[in-house]
Design a protein around this motif. Sequence first.
Motif, PDB file in Angstrom:
ATOM      1  N   SER A   1       3.038  12.939  45.795  1.00 29.96           N
ATOM      2  CA  SER A   1       3.571  12.446  47.070  1.00 29.96           C
ATOM      3  C   SER A   1       3.683  13.572  48.108  1.00 29.96           C
ATOM      4  O   SER A   1       4.098  14.685  47.784  1.00 29.96           O
ATOM      5  N   LYS A   2       3.354  13.226  49.331  1.00 31.75           N
ATOM      6  CA  LYS A   2       3.492  14.181  50.429  1.00 31.75           C
ATOM      7  C   LYS A   2       4.904  14.175  50.991  1.00 31.75           C
ATOM      8  O   LYS A   2       5.242  15.006  51.829  1.00 31.75           O
ATOM      9  N   PHE A   3       5.720  13.227  50.483  1.00 30.29           N
ATOM     10  CA  PHE A   3       7.050  13.051  51.059  1.00 30.29           C
ATOM     11  C   PHE A   3       8.100  13.638  50.125  1.00 30.29           C
ATOM     12  O   PHE A   3       7.917  13.695  48.917  1.00 30.29           O
ATOM     13  N   PRO A   4       9.213  14.053  50.676  1.00 30.55           N
ATOM     14  CA  PRO A   4      10.206  14.766  49.859  1.00 30.55           C
ATOM     15  C   PRO A   4      10.905  13.847  48.851  1.00 30.55           C
ATOM     16  O   PRO A   4      11.085  12.653  49.097  1.00 30.55           O
ATOM     17  N   ALA A   5      11.259  14.460  47.754  1.00 27.18           N
ATOM     18  CA  ALA A   5      12.060  13.757  46.749  1.00 27.18           C
ATOM     19  C   ALA A   5      13.530  13.953  47.076  1.00 27.18           C
ATOM     20  O   ALA A   5      13.936  14.965  47.653  1.00 27.18           O
ATOM     21  N   ILE A   6      14.349  12.955  46.666  1.00 28.11           N
ATOM     22  CA  ILE A   6      15.777  12.997  46.934  1.00 28.11           C
ATOM     23  C   ILE A   6      16.509  12.846  45.612  1.00 28.11           C
ATOM     24  O   ILE A   6      16.193  11.960  44.817  1.00 28.11           O
ATOM     25  N   SER A   7      17.486  13.713  45.364  1.00 27.99           N
ATOM     26  CA  SER A   7      18.221  13.690  44.093  1.00 27.99           C
ATOM     27  C   SER A   7      19.660  13.293  44.339  1.00 27.99           C
ATOM     28  O   SER A   7      20.263  13.663  45.363  1.00 27.99           O
ATOM     29  N   ARG A   8      20.226  12.526  43.407  1.00 27.38           N
ATOM     30  CA  ARG A   8      21.639  12.164  43.436  1.00 27.38           C
ATOM     31  C   ARG A   8      22.210  12.383  42.034  1.00 27.38           C
ATOM     32  O   ARG A   8      21.537  12.110  41.037  1.00 27.38           O
ATOM     33  N   ASP A   9      23.466  12.865  42.004  1.00 27.89           N
ATOM     34  CA  ASP A   9      24.143  13.046  40.727  1.00 27.89           C
ATOM     35  C   ASP A   9      25.125  11.905  40.511  1.00 27.89           C
ATOM     36  O   ASP A   9      25.701  11.353  41.476  1.00 27.89           O
ATOM     37  N   LEU A  10      25.318  11.589  39.218  1.00 26.35           N
ATOM     38  CA  LEU A  10      26.240  10.525  38.861  1.00 26.35           C
ATOM     39  C   LEU A  10      26.961  10.912  37.581  1.00 26.35           C
ATOM     40  O   LEU A  10      26.312  11.243  36.579  1.00 26.35           O
ATOM     41  N   ALA A  11      28.307  10.891  37.638  1.00 22.50           N
ATOM     42  CA  ALA A  11      29.105  11.184  36.437  1.00 22.50           C
ATOM     43  C   ALA A  11      29.816   9.910  36.023  1.00 22.50           C
ATOM     44  O   ALA A  11      30.392   9.197  36.863  1.00 22.50           O
ATOM     45  N   ILE A  12      29.813   9.625  34.724  1.00 20.40           N
ATOM     46  CA  ILE A  12      30.426   8.401  34.213  1.00 20.40           C
ATOM     47  C   ILE A  12      31.240   8.727  32.975  1.00 20.40           C
ATOM     48  O   ILE A  12      30.939   9.683  32.239  1.00 20.40           O
ATOM     49  N   SER A  13      32.222   7.919  32.727  1.00 21.94           N
ATOM     50  CA  SER A  13      32.996   7.991  31.485  1.00 21.94           C
ATOM     51  C   SER A  13      32.628   6.774  30.655  1.00 21.94           C
ATOM     52  O   SER A  13      32.657   5.637  31.158  1.00 21.94           O
ATOM     53  N   ILE A  14      32.307   7.018  29.395  1.00 21.25           N
ATOM     54  CA  ILE A  14      31.719   5.962  28.567  1.00 21.25           C
ATOM     55  C   ILE A  14      32.264   6.079  27.156  1.00 21.25           C
ATOM     56  O   ILE A  14      32.718   7.150  26.733  1.00 21.25           O
TER      57      ILE A  14
ATOM     58  N   ASP B   1       9.090   8.271  47.089  1.00 26.68           N
ATOM     59  CA  ASP B   1       8.174   7.203  47.517  1.00 26.68           C
ATOM     60  C   ASP B   1       6.892   7.877  47.986  1.00 26.68           C
ATOM     61  O   ASP B   1       6.930   8.805  48.806  1.00 26.68           O
ATOM     62  N   ALA B   2       5.771   7.435  47.439  1.00 26.98           N
ATOM     63  CA  ALA B   2       4.487   8.055  47.794  1.00 26.98           C
ATOM     64  C   ALA B   2       4.043   7.710  49.205  1.00 26.98           C
ATOM     65  O   ALA B   2       3.129   8.339  49.748  1.00 26.98           O
ATOM     66  N   GLU B   3       4.686   6.675  49.835  1.00 24.49           N
ATOM     67  CA  GLU B   3       4.203   6.217  51.140  1.00 24.49           C
ATOM     68  C   GLU B   3       5.062   6.686  52.315  1.00 24.49           C
ATOM     69  O   GLU B   3       4.602   6.706  53.454  1.00 24.49           O
ATOM     70  N   LYS B   4       6.340   7.021  52.039  1.00 25.87           N
ATOM     71  CA  LYS B   4       7.207   7.375  53.154  1.00 25.87           C
ATOM     72  C   LYS B   4       8.412   8.166  52.650  1.00 25.87           C
ATOM     73  O   LYS B   4       8.628   8.268  51.436  1.00 25.87           O
ATOM     74  N   THR B   5       9.203   8.682  53.569  1.00 24.02           N
ATOM     75  CA  THR B   5      10.445   9.353  53.226  1.00 24.02           C
ATOM     76  C   THR B   5      11.537   8.304  53.041  1.00 24.02           C
ATOM     77  O   THR B   5      11.733   7.433  53.904  1.00 24.02           O
ATOM     78  N   LEU B   6      12.234   8.360  51.914  1.00 17.64           N
ATOM     79  CA  LEU B   6      13.279   7.395  51.629  1.00 17.64           C
ATOM     80  C   LEU B   6      14.500   7.670  52.506  1.00 17.64           C
ATOM     81  O   LEU B   6      14.841   8.825  52.798  1.00 17.64           O
ATOM     82  N   THR B   7      15.201   6.585  52.897  1.00 17.61           N
ATOM     83  CA  THR B   7      16.400   6.712  53.715  1.00 17.61           C
ATOM     84  C   THR B   7      17.629   6.715  52.815  1.00 17.61           C
ATOM     85  O   THR B   7      17.581   6.311  51.652  1.00 17.61           O
ATOM     86  N   ASP B   8      18.763   7.147  53.394  1.00 17.83           N
ATOM     87  CA  ASP B   8      20.012   7.150  52.636  1.00 17.83           C
ATOM     88  C   ASP B   8      20.403   5.746  52.212  1.00 17.83           C
ATOM     89  O   ASP B   8      20.935   5.530  51.115  1.00 17.83           O
TER      90      ASP B   8
END
Length: 807
Positions: free
Chosen positions: A714-727, A777-784
């Motif tokens: 992809s030419k578009f940037p990747a976006i990372s999010r962290d998630l912490a859970i108690s299980i 997304d290989a086609e565009k930059t993802l939004t928030d």
Amino acid sequence: MKVSVNWLRDYMPIDVPVNELAEKISRTAVEIEGQYQPQGNMKNIVIAKVLSVIPHPDSDHMVITQVDAGEGEPTQIVTGAPNVEAGQTVILAKHGSVIGDNQKIRKGKLRGEVSNGMLAALQELGFEDKVSPKDFEDGIWVFNDVDADQLTPGEDALHVLGLDDDIIETGITPNRADMLSINGTAWEVAAILNEEPTMPTFDLQESTTATTDLLSVTAPAELAPKYALRVVQNVKVGDSPIWLQRRLWNMGIRPISNVVDVTNYILLQYGQPLHAFDYDKLPAHEINVRNARVDEKIKTLDGQERSTDPQDIIIAAGETGLMFAGVMGGESTEVDATTVNIVLEGAVFEPKAIRHTARDQNLHSEASQRFERGVNVEDTFTAMDHAAALIAQLAGGTVTQGRVIAQDYKYAAPVVMVTTEQINHVLGTEIPTADIAAIFERLFFAYTEANDTFTVTIPARRWDITIAADLIEEVARLYGYDNLPATLPTGETTPGKLTPKQALIRASRHTLEGLGLNQAISYVLTTPEKANRFAMHAGQPVQLDYPMSQDRQQTRTSLLTGLLDDVAYNVARKQTDVALYEQGRVFVSDGDANHQPEEIEHIAGVITGDWTARTWAQPAQPTDFYVLKGVVEQYLANLALQDVVSFVPNTSHADMHPGRTADIYVGEQFVGFVGQVHPLTAKEYKINATYAFELNLAALIALPKNKTGYAAISKFPAISRDLAISINRDVTAAALRGVISAAGGEHLADVVLFDVYTGGNVAADKKSLAYTMTFIDAEKTLTDDEINAAMAEIESALQAHFEAEIR
């Protein structure tokens, strides 16, 4: 088999160099495994006569000897040999000589006394312990009086001992058992060199005492198609003459006594095993050849008491079993120094029974090897008569009149027809009929020829020839394989390629090697105790009727037992970091002897020790469950399987650690397991903590797979999010990852677990896990908004499936 070239020269002139002769045999008959002279680099070793022996003034175990080495003046030798005496004829390694292992002998002083060499034992001249006569195991070699009278001090001892002989070691194939004798080898060499061999002759003198008055014998034809006995009376058991001893030890057989040595000599010369009984030790003089009864006890010549099996053939005197027929004699009737009268046995035994006994008793002898493969039935009684004549000559006995014969199978010579056209068609040659006839004459095959058709009568010494194809092979051998025309294949050619199965197996090997494992190849056969270990399939291993050894009785049902043997072998040799894999088949039977066992392709691996070595920049990384699980995950990922791979904990594998083992599923199909080898199993193998996996490769090959292709970056940037859970603690990371991947939508590219926490601020029955999720997304930059929506779906799914608490 070892072949003495000097012995062959008794049959015919051999003018070609020995290395050239070996090359001719290799190209024409059988493989040559070696060619050498026993003397090697030894030199300056002579015959000497001990003139005097006096104690050493400064030693309680050495003596000072004066010996005549043919140099005019006596030579002083200091020795610690316990058996040296004045008047003996011995072997002297002179100053400047070279003995076995290239050891140089120098003049020197021993406790202040000059020694100009060394009195030698046979072992010091390169003899193996198993060949050196037992009488001289702890001392120097001493020639007997008869031989000593014919020797001259200063004479070359290496020549006297036969160490200047040329020995050719032949690798005898099962179809050429005729070459397990000097006679058979002589026929073959004569054909190669176009010579006529002179076979051995003897003069048998018999007394007026009838052998039938001394013995009776019975033998069923199905056990012994040929069986007879002879008696030699009033023998004097002693040392064999040096000519006989050197024939035996050059052929790898230990001289024992004149009587026993003759039987071994005849074995080598004719390929016909014989046995000598002490007549006076027989519990009865009615000799019976019969099948053994269950669990009869026989003490064999090696000193071991053995139990019989009903398939064994034994020789009995009256009701008492004496020996295993055709395998090894019994201690109760052994010929020794007190023997006066002997019984000679000459026989042909049923080969399958001999093979069974040899394997069942793990008692493979020179005799059993020949009886299993076949002997020249026309030479059986001739060999026995020759032995009787030699014993009478060397041991001073008298041979009683006639043989006692129980069975006398008459050889019916096969007649095989072959045409010149057949021979040339098969070989692609144009050999004239006259040249083919000349080859049969070189082989000394009786034949007639009419209109290019040969009718060949096969002699008893070549029991391997039964059909026309065998005769064609004989022609090809003597004509010369190098003389056969070389031709290219004709017809349409097609490019070769691997089948999908072959390609996947090859790719499997490349993948595991790329992941750091080395290929191992283990035995398919194993012990009954190991055969069922780590089994993945219902059924049982296959039991061999005639196993090679006690360690190779049953087929494996898992590859891991062999790999653990390999780990144990390496660990025992201080190689503690081991990573191995094996690809091969396991064999599973349904228990029905009429059904072939199922052969299933498997692949397995083991790792022990450190996965990465210590360096200046980082400590060593010990192998653990997750290291090997990662290897398996990557391997399965490379297969591009359509269904999801899952790992399910399992505590039921008997030889695997119950808390560190998981079954592997592809979709709903079980395909293998991965985990730590049970500590008790590892202790049994004497290895440290070891991790192993095994996969049903046949099942993996059959499973549907995704087509692999190129995906553009992809030419578009990747976006990372962290998630912490108690299980809850019993929820697996794999289950969580599956739910996250399903709920994350099409743009979720990766899910990484980066933290696991238990302890303060987390309930005792809970654990905290933290994930990083990457969207692209290989086609565009993802939004928030798009990312937030995907994260909300993930959180909802986790709460719904696992009652997860978002932290």
